[in-house]
Write a protein that holds these residues in place. Structure first.
Motif, mmCIF file in Angstrom:
data_model
loop_
_atom_site.group_PDB
_atom_site.id
_atom_site.type_symbol
_atom_site.label_atom_id
_atom_site.label_comp_id
_atom_site.label_asym_id
_atom_site.label_seq_id
_atom_site.Cartn_x
_atom_site.Cartn_y
_atom_site.Cartn_z
ATOM 1 N N ASP A 9 0.844 -1.204 0.000
ATOM 2 C CA ASP A 9 0.000 0.000 0.000
ATOM 3 C C ASP A 9 0.881 1.256 0.000
ATOM 4 O O ASP A 9 0.604 2.217 -0.732
ATOM 5 C CB ASP A 9 -0.914 -0.020 1.224
ATOM 6 C CG ASP A 9 -1.787 1.224 1.301
ATOM 7 O OD1 ASP A 9 -2.624 1.423 0.392
ATOM 8 O OD2 ASP A 9 -1.608 2.020 2.253
ATOM 9 N N LYS A 10 1.951 1.244 0.766
ATOM 10 C CA LYS A 10 2.867 2.387 0.783
ATOM 11 C C LYS A 10 3.593 2.524 -0.561
ATOM 12 O O LYS A 10 3.842 3.640 -1.032
ATOM 13 C CB LYS A 10 3.873 2.231 1.927
ATOM 14 C CG LYS A 10 3.246 2.259 3.311
ATOM 15 C CD LYS A 10 4.284 2.141 4.414
ATOM 16 C CE LYS A 10 5.092 3.405 4.594
ATOM 17 N NZ LYS A 10 5.974 3.349 5.776
ATOM 18 N N THR A 12 2.410 1.672 -3.551
ATOM 19 C CA THR A 12 1.487 2.222 -4.553
ATOM 20 C C THR A 12 1.202 3.700 -4.296
ATOM 21 O O THR A 12 0.841 4.424 -5.232
ATOM 22 C CB THR A 12 0.163 1.426 -4.558
ATOM 23 O OG1 THR A 12 -0.412 1.443 -3.244
ATOM 24 C CG2 THR A 12 0.408 -0.012 -4.980
ATOM 25 N N ARG A 13 1.382 4.149 -3.060
ATOM 26 C CA ARG A 13 1.197 5.573 -2.746
ATOM 27 C C ARG A 13 2.517 6.341 -2.805
ATOM 28 O O ARG A 13 2.568 7.509 -2.443
ATOM 29 C CB ARG A 13 0.563 5.716 -1.356
ATOM 30 C CG ARG A 13 -0.882 5.217 -1.286
ATOM 31 C CD ARG A 13 -1.565 5.543 0.040
ATOM 32 N NE ARG A 13 -1.068 4.719 1.145
ATOM 33 C CZ ARG A 13 -0.313 5.168 2.145
ATOM 34 N NH1 ARG A 13 0.041 6.448 2.185
ATOM 35 N NH2 ARG A 13 0.080 4.364 3.114
ATOM 36 N N CYS A 15 5.175 6.159 -1.022
ATOM 37 C CA CYS A 15 5.719 6.660 0.246
ATOM 38 C C CYS A 15 6.475 5.579 1.017
ATOM 39 O O CYS A 15 6.767 5.748 2.199
ATOM 40 C CB CYS A 15 4.604 7.258 1.117
ATOM 41 S SG CYS A 15 3.301 6.109 1.559
#
Length: 404
Positions: A9-10, A12-13, A15
């Motif tokens: 998730d990080k 894909t964002r 970050c």
């Protein structure tokens, strides 16, 4: 601390915090394991070294009339054709058998012209580079496959499937080769000079992928990796997989141990990271770049990746004894090896790697860039690699066949 889903998730964002394994080791020296583990999400490892147990699966597509190929050569290099009608397997170490003029070459010698020194690894490199390759095929004539022969040129864009399937890559540690005899030896580690004239090692030590996950807690079947400049996967345990090798208290093995089988789409790869090579008087092989991401799921991951070259050892093996089990001159650390000189029985011996340390770090950096850009996410392994495999040698002499 984290899950792979949370790390993805990080990613894909854009970050996620990603460090190469060299950066990780430097940060641990500054702030310690606990603080480093709180900051980093993924650690990237890499290597660029000869991996001779490699090869390519190729599907040519059917001819008209159809052919059932049973013998095939690509630029004079034999490809295995013993399964589907137009499916081939081209091994990286297969030697060239005939020249571009059709002259049959003597396979008993390995020191010929530059053309004769080509092998399967060079053909794989050429196909990845988009070059044309000469194909010569002989078929088994049947009612459904009536064609007897086929000659053409092929390229990456004129064949169907073209992917690497490598039965043994990423040795978890290896040996150091030396020669205590009186004549030069030409080996899979390259030339070994007589009377301990040099020492050659192939593993990259503290930046090597499997040495940073010594218990294979993170690397398993289905792990997504950087393979030859494209995306690949761990397909299975590698041949000669030997996780029961003796280990130091830091869990790193004292010699050849775990291996993995890798696969990936060669049409996506870059010839920068897939290079045919040749070892004088030994034969062809393949230089391959492989990068493995290690998700920081808990603090122990960072503790394992903080291992240093002085804490990893390899056995010094004498190739002058022509047996499977050869005498050794003890263990040396990778810190000693990377200094360029080791000491054997009081004698200083020059040491050099087969792997490129510079390009190995470049692999880790390129994989880091992919993850930071959000184009490469991590995968959960579908199964762990076995940790109970023994190494079974062929110690019994086979029966000889008398030729009259």
């Amino acid at each position: 601390m984290r899950t792979i889903a949370e790390i993805n998730d990080k990613i894909t964002r854009n970050c996620a915090v990603v460090w190469t394994v060299e950066e990780l080791k430097a940060r641990v020296a500054e702030i310690g394991v606990t603080q480093a583990a709180k900051q980093v999400d993924v650690i990237t490892t890499g290597t660029f070294e000869p991996m001779e147990s490699s090869g390519a699966i190729i599907n040519l597509g059917h001819t008209d009339p159809p052919i059932k190929i049973r013998s095939c050569w690509l630029d004079g290099v034999s490809a295995y054709a013993g399964f589907g009608a137009v499916d081939l397997y081209l091994g990286a170490t297969q030697v060239v058998e005939y020249s571009s003029t059709g002259e049959v070459l003597d396979l008993r010698t390995t020191n010929g012209t530059a053309r004769e020194q080509r092998g399967g690894g060079h053909v794989i490199e050429d196909l990845i580079a988009g070059k044309s390759v000469q194909l010569r095929a002989i078929g088994q004539v049947t009612d459904c496959y009536p064609r007897a022969s086929f000659d053409t040129t092929i390229s990456r864009d004129t064949i169907n499937q073209f992917y690497l399937y490598n039965p043994r890559n990423l040795y978890q540690n290896f040996i150091v080769g030396v020669n205590g005899g009186d004549r030069p030896l030409f080996t899979y580690l390259g030339p070994l000079q007589p009377r301990l004239g040099n020492a050659v090692y192939s593993n990259t030590g503290a930046i090597s992928p499997l040495l940073n996950d010594p218990d294979l807690n993170l690397i398993g079947i289905g792990t997504r990796i950087f393979l030859g400049g494209g995306i690949g996967y761990v397909a299975w345990e590698g041949t000669q997989h030997f996780p029961l090798q003796k280990r130091l208290p830091n869990h790193t093995p004292v010699g050849p141990a775990a291996t993995v089988a890798l696969m990936g789409d060669a049409k996506q790869m870059d010839r920068k990271w897939v290079r045919g090579c040749y070892f004088k008087n030994y034969g062809p092989s393949l230089m391959l770049g492989v990068g493995v991401p290690l998700p920081v799921l808990q603090e122990e991951v960072v503790a394992r990746c903080a291992v240093k070259d002085q804490d990893i050892v390899a056995p010094v093996v004498d190739f002058s004894i022509p047996r499977r089990v050869r005498p050794t001159f003890g263990l040396v650390s990778y810190a000693q090896l990377k200094s360029g000189r080791i000491t054997i029985e009081g004698k200083p011996v020059r040491a050099a790697p087969l792997a490129s340390m510079y390009l190995s770090n470049q692999v880790a950096r390129e994989l880091k860039q992919w993850i930071e850009a959000g184009t490469f996410t991590l995968t959960e392994a579908v199964a762990h690699l076995p940790m109970d495999r023994s190494f079974l040698p062929q110690d019994r002499w086979g029966s000889a066949i008398a030729l009259e």
